[in-house]
Motif scaffolding. Structure first.
Motif, mmCIF file in Angstrom:
data_model
loop_
_atom_site.group_PDB
_atom_site.id
_atom_site.type_symbol
_atom_site.label_atom_id
_atom_site.label_comp_id
_atom_site.label_asym_id
_atom_site.label_seq_id
_atom_site.Cartn_x
_atom_site.Cartn_y
_atom_site.Cartn_z
ATOM 1 N N LEU A 160 0.600 -1.190 -0.180
ATOM 2 C CA LEU A 160 0.189 0.330 0.166
ATOM 3 C C LEU A 160 1.068 1.211 -0.210
ATOM 4 O O LEU A 160 0.891 1.986 -1.161
ATOM 5 N N GLN A 161 2.099 1.159 0.980
ATOM 6 C CA GLN A 161 2.650 2.745 0.810
ATOM 7 C C GLN A 161 3.787 2.221 -0.402
ATOM 8 O O GLN A 161 3.990 3.694 -0.747
ATOM 9 N N LYS A 162 4.062 0.977 -0.967
ATOM 10 C CA LYS A 162 4.793 2.073 -2.377
ATOM 11 C C LYS A 162 4.204 2.174 -3.348
ATOM 12 O O LYS A 162 4.421 2.486 -4.006
ATOM 13 N N ASN A 163 3.120 1.540 -3.354
ATOM 14 C CA ASN A 163 2.118 1.876 -4.729
ATOM 15 C C ASN A 163 1.084 2.978 -4.491
ATOM 16 O O ASN A 163 0.488 3.718 -5.640
ATOM 17 N N PHE A 164 1.058 4.108 -3.488
ATOM 18 C CA PHE A 164 0.150 5.394 -3.651
ATOM 19 C C PHE A 164 0.401 6.521 -2.332
ATOM 20 O O PHE A 164 1.005 5.946 -1.825
ATOM 21 N N GLU A 165 0.203 7.231 -2.477
ATOM 22 C CA GLU A 165 0.919 8.766 -2.301
ATOM 23 C C GLU A 165 -0.400 8.004 -0.394
ATOM 24 O O GLU A 165 -1.132 8.049 -1.209
ATOM 25 N N PRO A 166 0.231 8.793 0.565
ATOM 26 C CA PRO A 166 -0.645 8.897 1.231
ATOM 27 C C PRO A 166 -1.791 9.489 1.361
ATOM 28 O O PRO A 166 -3.249 9.149 2.009
ATOM 29 N N ILE A 167 -1.908 10.975 1.043
ATOM 30 C CA ILE A 167 -3.633 11.528 0.593
ATOM 31 C C ILE A 167 -4.637 10.584 -0.769
ATOM 32 O O ILE A 167 -5.481 11.077 -0.495
#
Length: 541
Positions: free
Chosen positions: A474-481
């Motif tokens: 999740l953290q590698k493929n998407f921005e936190p926002i």
């Protein structure tokens, strides 16, 4: 607005959370209109309740004030200013005759509290209320009207110091909410040489975003050290954020290079009161290692914590308190706040101990205000600074605002049953349970929690629900926002990014104050739905 690209999301992450909120609101509003659904905006902390008695009293007091004005001079559409002599007796008589008016009984008890508990002269107290609500004069004194200051001081003693009379010797400056207080404090620390460009300050993070943004402005150019709330607690055998400060983090305050420590307590967005052990640790650090450390304690959410003790009480000599009535009494539009400084304080003593050349230079700023400008107290310099010194004679919070502030304070002081306090706490705590219950990720309410906001670490939640592999993906493929834009697009929910508060990157802030109870069940359910959508993509990948 369509879902932004990853590049666009990166650009949005550089903005203040409160500016991102406007983009999310626009997006959520369009979706809500298109689907004939309701937008759920839990992005700001404006409560959806108001305190009724002090408002009814305010409007009824206005009726009395008008009769007093017309008593002096009545030309129909023009009237005079109230007369002081005998006004106390006239007020008491008027309240007796008009006892059935909304708020009249509260006004009677408030007036008697001033006379019997605080020892006010009846005419002095009545004319301050009456003339104040009419707004016919500039604030006098400009820092705060005397009876209103005494009332609010009594409230602060009960609210921030649990009735501790040993530390009741402090002055108050009435301000346009806690945000104005923040501006005035930063400005006066700089104007008086207590802070200089390039100096180091410490921030108790995560923290309200402007505390992060203001030091970087070019006219401050301050260096910042994070004192991070890195504490954890076990919930169902798993470590979760407690938003408390470890001793290791607090030891950063021992460095004499750290001039000021800014802390929001209970925290925003963590909504946790600093533990008694941590407060004592800070007190010991100040006493033994950094005696000139200046502390600014933003106590806005204190009313929602149990048995709250401010650093203003624990370390009175070193601490400025900033308090706002906005959240507790539901009056953000009134802009009511105060700055408190004990009369024996590190700020005045540091100014007095400066080299002669520095004292003369600083005092020169205020040379138009007094024959001996060097003797002006720091809090009074703050009042002058709030109007760029030259406009000191027009400084101060408007007097109708001060009257309403005093009535809010009296509402709490008179209510010995704490009925209002219990009601407001129950509102946010009920919503707290609904929110976490529908996340299917239970979190018991901490004894130190005010529950006003909730800070959800999505990456931690994802790890516990679906495993470390999913959380990493999740953290590698998407921005936190990204999760915020998905929530805004469908189902029209607006939350704030925690990263702008220096909270974990994949965290979101949810206000428990500004939506109906059912909304928090829906928001919890919607977050679960979005996380499950991510997980479906992960399985396909």
């Amino acid at each position: 607005m369509d879902m932004p690209t990853k590049k666009q999301e990166k650009a949005y992450e550089k903005l203040s959370p409160f500016e991102v909120k406007n983009v999310l609101i626009d997006m959520a509003s369009k979706h809500a209109r298109a689907t004939s659904s309701a937008m759920l905006n839990a992005g700001r902390g404006n409560p959806n309740w108001i305190a009724t008695e002090p408002r009814e009293a305010f409007f009824t007091l206005g009726r009395f004030a008008m009769t007093e004005s017309r008593r002096v001079w009545d030309d129909g559409i023009l009237a005079g200013l109230p007369e002081k002599e005998g006004i106390g007796a006239r007020f008491a008589s008027w309240l007796g005759v008009n006892s059935m008016m909304p708020g009249a009984d509260f006004l009677r008890r408030a007036f008697q509290y001033g006379l019997n508990i605080l020892g006010f002269d009846a005419d002095e107290w009545a004319i301050e209320l009456c003339d104040g609500i009419l707004g016919g004069h500039y604030p006098t004194p400009d820092r705060m009207m005397p009876c209103c200051e005494s009332v609010v001081r009594e409230y602060i003693i009960e609210e921030l110091e649990q009735g501790n009379r040993q530390n009741q010797d402090f002055d108050l400056f009435a301000t346009e909410g806690a945000t104005a207080a923040m501006v005035y404090i930063f400005r006066s620390l700089l104007n008086n040489g207590l802070l200089k460009q390039g100096d180091t300050i410490a921030l108790g993070t995560p923290i309200f975003t402007p505390y992060i943004e203001i030091p970087g402005l070019p006219w401050y150019a301050l260096k910042t050290v994070q004192v991070y709330a890195d504490g954890t607690e076990l919930v169902d055998g798993e470590p979760r954020h407690s938003w408390q400060y470890s001793d290791k983090e607090l030891e950063k305050l021992a460095d004499p290079k750290v001039k000021v420590f800014f802390i929001v307590n209970p925290s925003n967005p963590g909504s946790v009161e600093i533990s008694p052990e941590s407060a004592q640790k800070i007190k010991n650090i100040v006493a033994s290692k950094n005696p000139q450390l200046m502390i600014v304690s933003d106590d806005v959410y204190s009313s929602f914590a149990d048995n709250y003790h401010s650093l203003f009480d624990t370390i009175p000599y070193n601490t400025i308190c900033s308090y706002s009535f906005s959240k507790y009494f539901g009056c953000t539009g009134w802009r009511l706040g105060v700055i408190g400084i004990h009369r024996k304080n590190v700020f005045d003593d540091m100014i007095a101990a400066m080299p002669a050349a520095q004292r003369i230079k600083t005092a020169k700023l205020y040379s138009e205000l007094a024959v001996d400008p060097g003797a002006i107290k720091f809090i009074d310099r703050m009042v002058a600074d709030s109007r760029d010194i030259a406009l000191n004679h027009t400084a101060g919070l408007s007097v109708p605002q001060q009257v309403q502030m005093a009535l809010f304070a009296l509402c709490a002081l008179i209510d010995k049953t704490d009925a209002y306090n219990r009601l407001t706490k129950n509102i946010v705590r009920r919503r707290y349970k609904d929110f976490w219950g529908n996340l299917k990720w239970p979190r018991p309410l901490s004894p130190n929690s005010s529950a006003y906001y909730q800070l959800l670490d999505v990456s931690l939640w994802a790890k516990e629900k679906y495993g470390e592999g999913f959380a990493d993906w999740l953290q590698k493929n998407f921005e936190p926002i990204d999760i915020l834009f998905r929530l805004a697009e469908n189902p029209s929910v607006v939350l704030l990014p925690g990263e702008g508060f220096d909270a974990p990157g994949w965290s979101v802030r949810v206000s428990m104050a500004n939506l109906p109870d059912h909304a928090y069940r829906e928001i919890g359910h919607d977050l679960v739905t979005i996380l499950d959508e991510y997980y479906s993509q992960y399985k396909k990948a």
